[in-house]
Design a protein around this motif. Structure first.
Motif: not given
Lengths: 435, 435
Positions: A92-102
């Protein structure tokens, strides 16, 4: 009908502030808690999770699958995700991170890298920055382009082209000065600046001392990277005092009011086990003097008094020491003076309460040939053991602090251990000389 | 040379924030404290007195005469004078009151009339009010006429012609909306409103929950009379947690680190005296079974273990109860469930640690004809006494709270008293049946 009630309850929950829903959840037993949690609209789950205590948060997160968790948390800011991250499954944390802006991903990475008790782990990234070569009029026009300002904005930060911190413009200066004034003329340069690795509790003490609402957080090069706000500070103060309370009672961690019996019992074992060990040690001290007790059984009756009163008096000294250490009032310069003072108090109390206890013992065994001896013994033992208690009360918290430990943690096991063992030793040891 | 050093020190003190000077004063022994206090410029005395703890403040006020005190305090606001008033001589307070404007005198009277733990005693009167029928442009122009806004102004209050509260205009809404907007269009009507007689700690919890910086205080008719700010809230939270800590250790009040030995000893007497009484009672319980102890002296050796472990376990339960009560999580609905849970934990811990203690006792007296009996006795007594401890741990704080007392205050005397007396009674009582 039951379903209708639930719908109504769901509607009512929807009207509540996330913090209020969290409060309701904390006060409910497991089963009802899960029922209510199911009624909460999923887009509010994230905000509510943020308001919950660690123990309850964990139990609710365990009840959700990855998809639900992602849906609940995707609308959160980087600093909020960082707060929940330790409890979330890794995917979940990884999916969240990839959905964020740079930029946000970088913030998330940074926030997660700071240890729990630092300013970095508590700061938020949402803030307004301006330049110092513009007029207040320009600042006012710039602010009007926002839909809203970040929560608890009492100042906007003045930075240069590469985000180096130059000062702050409190909103009240922005409001009371004429629009044509330059920012550089009215900005404040004497601002409490924090570093991300500063201790969060020390920062909280600074907020308390200077009545701050927010403070900038800089990196070592002087670049502005975030800010700490007073709502986080209130949480830090609350958590610190709770941690002291819990650790002084030998609870390993915060406990969900309705955790399972098994979980709760485990939380308390370390301490109870230790206590049992020290109690057996103290009991060995008594055992050494079995012969004396067999001669005068009254000794067995009186010895817990000697141990108990010194334990209590030592606990008073220790509590004051822990508090003074937390406030930073104990220094190398005044430590000796403090120790002397506490020993003097113990001496005075020993004289007073030792005499009272001695007279009482004498009165209780009046008529017995041992009465006078028991009274004298009692007085002497109480006096000496009070001194032992206050010595331990001063030295143990200080020693733990010096070793980089929490001064409250385990202090009282050591104290009880010493006042018990020494109490029995002093009282029975003296008795073996007398009788 | 000495005098030159003092002048230098005086200059350094002048550069410090009043809160920092207060911190220095708190950490100094009496003599040095008086020396430094003499160096502080008298126009700053008032601000520094406000930052000091009660104990140190009292000692400094005692060292000043009425004239000095008046000079130190005449520049303070009504709410600040009210805070110091209980420690000031009556003639100073009267002189201060007569030097105030009519409005301020009324505020002083009001502030002094509220009990210490209410919002009224903590509020300040310094705030900005506006009408709702003007544009933001007018508000901005009005604010520019101030030299500065009151500390921690995050919102200005909207009132009608007779000062009735209508809503609030947060500064960020003032800043992000267009100047031609009317106040009534953007003001917030859903504001946490406090009453002067509200409990200060409950108000603090609301600040914590909703992340507030300030909140309006209204009288029963809805008239705006003051505001509570987050800096006071931080103090309330800090003081509440300290009061809990001190009272749980049986200290009557906050103690100046360098108070005289006599003053400090008196602060600790009530508790020590009580402790001595209960310890003598527990000792009478042992006395009843003198005959049994005379037969099996090992009983005297083992009995403190039974009392000690139940005291510790009960203390864990009690600490959690006190915390849950402070957070308002214990209700009539969940109380029974809580009690059941704590008893279940005590039962489980009794089984585990009772067995361990029993085995240990058996091992210690291995070879003696009483070994098995002592082991069984130990297990049974530990189990029963753990149940007693957790029962007291749940019921006493709750009972004190119901009686309107501080749940922490004295809880632990009662607990130790019960676990000691009952521990001895259970252990020796069972022993008298066995042997």
């Amino acid at each position: 009908v039951h379903r209708q009630h639930l719908t109504e309850l769901g509607n009512k929950l929807y009207l509540l502030h996330p913090a209020d829903v969290a409060y309701v959840l904390e006060s409910l037993p497991q089963e009802e808690r899960m029922l209510v949690w199911g009624l909460v609209r999923s887009d509010r789950d994230g905000d509510i999770l943020l308001e919950l205590s660690d123990a309850v948060r964990e139990s609710l997160i365990k009840s959700m699958d990855s998809e639900e968790l992602f849906a609940a948390t995707e609308s959160l800011d980087a600093d909020e995700i960082a707060e929940l991250a330790p409890d979330l499954p890794r995917d979940v944390v990884e999916k969240l991170a990839s959905s964020l802006s740079l930029e946000e991903r970088e913030q998330l990475r940074a926030a997660m890298s700071y240890p729990e008790d630092t300013v970095g782990a508590r700061m938020d990234f949402d803030m307004v920055t301006i330049r110092d070569d513009v007029t207040l009029e320009v600042v006012l026009r710039y602010l009007r382009r926002f839909d809203e300002l970040p929560d608890q904005t009492d100042q906007v930060f003045v930075v240069d082209r590469v985000d180096h911190f130059k000062g702050s413009l409190p909103l009240d200066r922005l409001l009371v000065n004429e629009p044509e004034t330059l920012v550089s003329e009215v900005m404040s340069r004497e601002v409490l600046m924090l570093s991300a690795l500063d201790d969060a509790y020390e920062a909280a003490q600074a907020f308390e001392r200077y009545d701050l609402v927010s403070a900038p957080v800089l990196d070592p090069s002087g670049k502005l990277i975030g800010r700490l706000t007073v709502n986080e500070v209130v949480d830090v103060i609350r958590e610190e005092s709770e941690a002291d309370l819990l650790s002084s009672a030998g609870l390993r961690e915060e406990e969900d009011l309705f955790a399972s019996v098994w979980e709760s019992a485990k939380n308390r074992w370390l301490w109870l086990g230790l206590n049992l060990c020290t109690a057996f040690f103290a009991s060995r001290v008594i055992d050494t003097f079995e012969g004396t007790i067999a001669k005068v059984v009254a000794l067995a009756t009186l010895m817990p008094i000697v141990a108990g009163i010194a334990g209590n008096s030592g606990n008073q000294t220790m509590t004051l020491m822990i508090r003074s250490l937390a406030l930073g009032q104990v220094t190398a310069a005044n430590f000796k003076l403090l120790l002397k003072k506490e020993l003097a108090i113990a001496g005075l109390n020993g004289l007073v309460w030792g005499s009272v206890a001695g007279l009482a013992a004498w009165g209780l065994y009046f008529g017995s040939p041992n009465a006078v001896m028991l009274g004298l013994l009692m007085t002497l033992a109480v006096m000496l053991n009070l001194l032992v208690g206050s010595l331990i009360g001063v030295i143990v918290p200080l020693g733990l602090e010096k070793m980089g430990r929490d001064p409250a943690m385990g202090s009282s096991v050591l104290l009880t251990f010493t006042t018990d063992s020494m109490g029995f030793f002093i009282f029975l040891g003296l008795a073996s000389l007398f009788f």
